[in-house]
Motif scaffolding. Structure first.
Motif, PDB file in Angstrom:
ATOM      1  N   ALA A 107       0.716  -1.234  -0.034  1.00  0.00           N
ATOM      2  CA  ALA A 107       0.100   0.068  -0.050  1.00  0.00           C
ATOM      3  C   ALA A 107       0.904   1.349   0.018  1.00  0.00           C
ATOM      4  CB  ALA A 107      -1.115   0.033   1.258  1.00  0.00           C
ATOM      5  N   ARG A 108       0.530   2.133  -0.822  1.00  0.00           N
ATOM      6  CA  ARG A 108       1.109   3.435  -0.803  1.00  0.00           C
ATOM      7  C   ARG A 108       0.534   4.788  -0.331  1.00  0.00           C
ATOM      8  NH1 ARG A 108       2.581   3.343  -7.032  1.00  0.00           N
ATOM      9  NH2 ARG A 108       0.773   1.929  -6.866  1.00  0.00           N
ATOM     10  N   ILE A 109       1.362   5.692   0.248  1.00  0.00           N
ATOM     11  CA  ILE A 109       0.874   6.847   0.675  1.00  0.00           C
ATOM     12  C   ILE A 109       1.839   7.966  -0.288  1.00  0.00           C
ATOM     13  CG2 ILE A 109       0.898   8.621   2.125  1.00  0.00           C
ATOM     14  CD1 ILE A 109       0.810   6.469   4.317  1.00  0.00           C
ATOM     15  N   PHE A 110       0.940   9.007  -0.857  1.00  0.00           N
ATOM     16  CA  PHE A 110       1.530  10.047  -1.799  1.00  0.00           C
ATOM     17  C   PHE A 110       1.496  11.344  -0.777  1.00  0.00           C
ATOM     18  CE2 PHE A 110      -0.602   6.949  -4.491  1.00  0.00           C
ATOM     19  CZ  PHE A 110       0.576   6.549  -5.322  1.00  0.00           C
ATOM     20  N   ALA A 111       2.453  12.167  -1.090  1.00  0.00           N
ATOM     21  CA  ALA A 111       2.744  13.333  -0.347  1.00  0.00           C
ATOM     22  C   ALA A 111       3.298  14.485  -1.121  1.00  0.00           C
ATOM     23  CB  ALA A 111       3.137  13.222   1.115  1.00  0.00           C
ATOM     24  N   GLN A 112       3.442  15.747  -0.832  1.00  0.00           N
ATOM     25  CA  GLN A 112       4.119  16.462  -1.289  1.00  0.00           C
ATOM     26  C   GLN A 112       4.834  17.516  -0.044  1.00  0.00           C
ATOM     27  OE1 GLN A 112       1.238  18.966  -3.607  1.00  0.00           O
ATOM     28  NE2 GLN A 112       0.942  20.369  -2.111  1.00  0.00           N
ATOM     29  N   LEU A 113       5.919  18.212  -0.107  1.00  0.00           N
ATOM     30  CA  LEU A 113       6.568  18.904   0.688  1.00  0.00           C
ATOM     31  C   LEU A 113       6.887  20.268   0.429  1.00  0.00           C
ATOM     32  CD1 LEU A 113       9.879  18.468   0.461  1.00  0.00           C
ATOM     33  CD2 LEU A 113       9.437  16.334   1.028  1.00  0.00           C
ATOM     34  N   VAL A 121      21.455  24.005   8.386  1.00  0.00           N
ATOM     35  CA  VAL A 121      20.825  23.896   9.787  1.00  0.00           C
ATOM     36  C   VAL A 121      19.464  23.012   9.665  1.00  0.00           C
ATOM     37  CG1 VAL A 121      19.668  25.202  11.506  1.00  0.00           C
ATOM     38  CG2 VAL A 121      21.814  26.219  10.320  1.00  0.00           C
ATOM     39  N   GLY A 122      18.766  23.506   8.552  1.00  0.00           N
ATOM     40  CA  GLY A 122      17.590  22.605   8.160  1.00  0.00           C
ATOM     41  C   GLY A 122      16.534  23.129   7.498  1.00  0.00           C
ATOM     42  N   CYS A 123      15.839  22.496   6.817  1.00  0.00           N
ATOM     43  CA  CYS A 123      14.622  23.161   6.233  1.00  0.00           C
ATOM     44  C   CYS A 123      13.172  22.718   6.626  1.00  0.00           C
ATOM     45  CB  CYS A 123      14.578  22.508   4.731  1.00  0.00           C
ATOM     46  SG  CYS A 123      13.719  23.453   3.421  1.00  0.00           S
ATOM     47  N   ASP A 124      12.353  23.727   7.231  1.00  0.00           N
ATOM     48  CA  ASP A 124      11.168  23.331   8.100  1.00  0.00           C
ATOM     49  C   ASP A 124      10.005  23.603   6.987  1.00  0.00           C
ATOM     50  OD1 ASP A 124      12.309  22.529  10.608  1.00  0.00           O
ATOM     51  OD2 ASP A 124      12.912  24.926  10.508  1.00  0.00           O
ATOM     52  N   GLY A 125       8.852  22.945   7.340  1.00  0.00           N
ATOM     53  CA  GLY A 125       7.690  23.244   6.247  1.00  0.00           C
ATOM     54  C   GLY A 125       6.548  22.369   6.465  1.00  0.00           C
ATOM     55  N   ASP A 126       5.726  22.241   5.555  1.00  0.00           N
ATOM     56  CA  ASP A 126       4.568  21.467   5.299  1.00  0.00           C
ATOM     57  C   ASP A 126       4.663  20.254   4.716  1.00  0.00           C
ATOM     58  OD1 ASP A 126       3.030  23.454   6.950  1.00  0.00           O
ATOM     59  OD2 ASP A 126       2.914  24.723   5.162  1.00  0.00           O
ATOM     60  N   PHE A 127       3.884  19.089   5.339  1.00  0.00           N
ATOM     61  CA  PHE A 127       4.049  17.750   4.625  1.00  0.00           C
ATOM     62  C   PHE A 127       2.832  17.550   4.236  1.00  0.00           C
ATOM     63  CE2 PHE A 127       4.467  13.166   4.527  1.00  0.00           C
ATOM     64  CZ  PHE A 127       5.693  12.895   3.600  1.00  0.00           C
ATOM     65  N   THR A 128       2.054  17.360   3.099  1.00  0.00           N
ATOM     66  CA  THR A 128       0.767  17.142   2.937  1.00  0.00           C
ATOM     67  C   THR A 128       0.422  15.883   2.209  1.00  0.00           C
ATOM     68  OG1 THR A 128       0.388  19.618   2.668  1.00  0.00           O
ATOM     69  CG2 THR A 128      -1.332  18.412   1.860  1.00  0.00           C
ATOM     70  N   LEU A 129      -0.344  15.037   2.960  1.00  0.00           N
ATOM     71  CA  LEU A 129      -0.749  13.750   2.406  1.00  0.00           C
ATOM     72  C   LEU A 129      -1.810  13.981   1.210  1.00  0.00           C
ATOM     73  CD1 LEU A 129      -1.173  12.012   5.825  1.00  0.00           C
ATOM     74  CD2 LEU A 129       0.901  12.022   4.212  1.00  0.00           C
ATOM     75  N   THR A 130      -1.584  13.545  -0.017  1.00  0.00           N
ATOM     76  CA  THR A 130      -2.436  13.673  -1.179  1.00  0.00           C
ATOM     77  C   THR A 130      -3.147  12.576  -1.935  1.00  0.00           C
ATOM     78  OG1 THR A 130      -0.446  13.348  -2.668  1.00  0.00           O
ATOM     79  CG2 THR A 130      -0.802  15.825  -1.993  1.00  0.00           C
ATOM     80  N   GLY A 131      -3.008  11.536  -0.950  1.00  0.00           N
ATOM     81  CA  GLY A 131      -3.723  10.195  -1.695  1.00  0.00           C
ATOM     82  C   GLY A 131      -2.919   9.184  -1.395  1.00  0.00           C
ATOM     83  N   GLY A 132      -3.405   7.848  -1.868  1.00  0.00           N
ATOM     84  CA  GLY A 132      -2.647   6.682  -1.667  1.00  0.00           C
ATOM     85  C   GLY A 132      -3.395   5.423  -2.355  1.00  0.00           C
ATOM     86  N   THR A 133      -2.909   4.250  -2.206  1.00  0.00           N
ATOM     87  CA  THR A 133      -3.433   3.223  -2.752  1.00  0.00           C
ATOM     88  C   THR A 133      -3.889   2.164  -1.731  1.00  0.00           C
ATOM     89  OG1 THR A 133      -1.389   2.034  -2.988  1.00  0.00           O
ATOM     90  CG2 THR A 133      -2.035   3.570  -4.703  1.00  0.00           C
ATOM     91  N   ASP A 134      -4.643   1.079  -2.309  1.00  0.00           N
ATOM     92  CA  ASP A 134      -5.087   0.052  -1.203  1.00  0.00           C
ATOM     93  C   ASP A 134      -5.743   0.593  -0.056  1.00  0.00           C
ATOM     94  OD1 ASP A 134      -4.233  -1.829  -3.367  1.00  0.00           O
ATOM     95  OD2 ASP A 134      -2.356  -1.461  -2.621  1.00  0.00           O
ATOM     96  N   ARG A 135      -5.272   0.116   1.291  1.00  0.00           N
ATOM     97  CA  ARG A 135      -5.693   0.591   2.381  1.00  0.00           C
ATOM     98  C   ARG A 135      -5.518   2.093   2.909  1.00  0.00           C
ATOM     99  NH1 ARG A 135      -1.523  -0.097   6.796  1.00  0.00           N
ATOM    100  NH2 ARG A 135       0.326  -0.768   5.733  1.00  0.00           N
ATOM    101  N   PHE A 136      -4.497   2.926   1.919  1.00  0.00           N
ATOM    102  CA  PHE A 136      -4.414   4.373   2.046  1.00  0.00           C
ATOM    103  C   PHE A 136      -5.423   4.886   0.933  1.00  0.00           C
ATOM    104  CE2 PHE A 136      -0.313   2.610   3.905  1.00  0.00           C
ATOM    105  CZ  PHE A 136      -0.573   2.854   5.231  1.00  0.00           C
ATOM    106  N   ALA A 137      -6.213   4.456   0.403  1.00  0.00           N
ATOM    107  CA  ALA A 137      -6.706   5.239  -0.731  1.00  0.00           C
ATOM    108  C   ALA A 137      -7.717   6.349  -0.039  1.00  0.00           C
ATOM    109  CB  ALA A 137      -7.632   4.165  -1.462  1.00  0.00           C
ATOM    110  N   ILE A 139      -6.219   8.880   1.694  1.00  0.00           N
ATOM    111  CA  ILE A 139      -5.785   9.364   2.684  1.00  0.00           C
ATOM    112  C   ILE A 139      -5.652  10.934   2.560  1.00  0.00           C
ATOM    113  CG2 ILE A 139      -3.519   9.026   2.220  1.00  0.00           C
ATOM    114  CD1 ILE A 139      -2.874   8.354   5.118  1.00  0.00           C
ATOM    115  N   THR A 140      -5.830  11.598   3.510  1.00  0.00           N
ATOM    116  CA  THR A 140      -5.484  13.064   3.685  1.00  0.00           C
ATOM    117  C   THR A 140      -4.857  13.283   4.936  1.00  0.00           C
ATOM    118  OG1 THR A 140      -7.807  13.506   4.731  1.00  0.00           O
ATOM    119  CG2 THR A 140      -7.661  13.662   2.146  1.00  0.00           C
ATOM    120  N   GLY A 141      -4.392  14.528   5.036  1.00  0.00           N
ATOM    121  CA  GLY A 141      -3.857  15.093   6.331  1.00  0.00           C
ATOM    122  C   GLY A 141      -2.468  15.543   5.975  1.00  0.00           C
ATOM    123  N   GLY A 142      -1.461  15.841   7.079  1.00  0.00           N
ATOM    124  CA  GLY A 142      -0.445  16.157   7.034  1.00  0.00           C
ATOM    125  C   GLY A 142       0.083  16.633   8.518  1.00  0.00           C
ATOM    126  N   GLY A 143       1.170  17.685   8.151  1.00  0.00           N
ATOM    127  CA  GLY A 143       1.770  18.322   9.550  1.00  0.00           C
ATOM    128  C   GLY A 143       3.260  18.663   8.998  1.00  0.00           C
TER     129      GLY A 143
END
Length: 180
Positions: A107-113, A121-137, A139-143
């Motif tokens: 099963a796959r989860i797709f996201a954008q960042l 030092v680092g890169c901070d931001g938003d990770f957004t769940l954009t969809g998925g397959t099988d049991r993750f079909a 899926i939404t959310g992020g953080g």
């Protein structure tokens, strides 16, 4: 009398069928918040793309670990094609990417960042769940997420492309998800 018995049986059969359909467990939505991290390796190229700008284009890959009460568990393999723009003068950076996280069952989860920060030092931001397959079909959310690299120094470029193999860590302190 026969007609009354037949009608009673019909109503009884309908009632039993309705009760059995309603008694079946419904496929309920799953929702939660996890804490996770990924140790990653990168492959790509950096090229000076402006007077004071360098661009890294490549792919980062690694294992995503989800933290549980009993310690981290393997959540799947992550592959993210990404682009990072670095200001050569002050080290500020901004990045974008897309990710595919594949669980052990396929099963796959797709996201954008999207992130901003300071080089080394680092890169901070938003990770957004954009969809998925099988049991993750569906899926939404992020953080919020942070990505840090072990790239030791910014390569001062003379116009040529430089192959890089950075490594680092990506972490999510609160990644919220909902599967319909």
């Amino acid at each position: 009398m026969t007609r009354g018995v037949g009608r009673f049986l019909s109503i009884s059969v309908i009632a039993v069928l309705a009760a059995s359909v309603l008694a079946r467990p419904a496929h309920s939505a799953e929702e939660g918040t996890i804490k996770a991290f990924a140790a990653w390796q990168g492959e790509g190229q950096m090229l000076q793309t402006g007077t004071n700008e360098a661009t890294f284009i490549g792919t980062i890959t690694g294992t995503v670990y989800v933290e549980t009460d009993k310690g981290p568990i393997d959540g799947g393999q992550m592959v993210c094609p990404a682009m990072l723009l670095v200001n050569i003068e002050d080290g500020t950076q901004s990045g974008v990417g897309r990710c595919n996280i594949t669980a052990r069952d396929g099963a796959r989860i797709f996201a954008q960042l999207n992130c901003t920060g300071v080089h080394l030092v680092g890169c901070d931001g938003d990770f957004t769940l954009t969809g998925g397959t099988d049991r993750f079909a569906g899926i939404t959310g992020g953080g919020h997420f942070t990505v840090r690299s072990r790239l030791q120094e910014l390569v001062h470029l003379s116009g040529s492309t430089v192959a890089l193999s950075p490594s680092g860590i990506m972490f999510w302190r609160e990644l919220h998800y909902q599967v319909p």
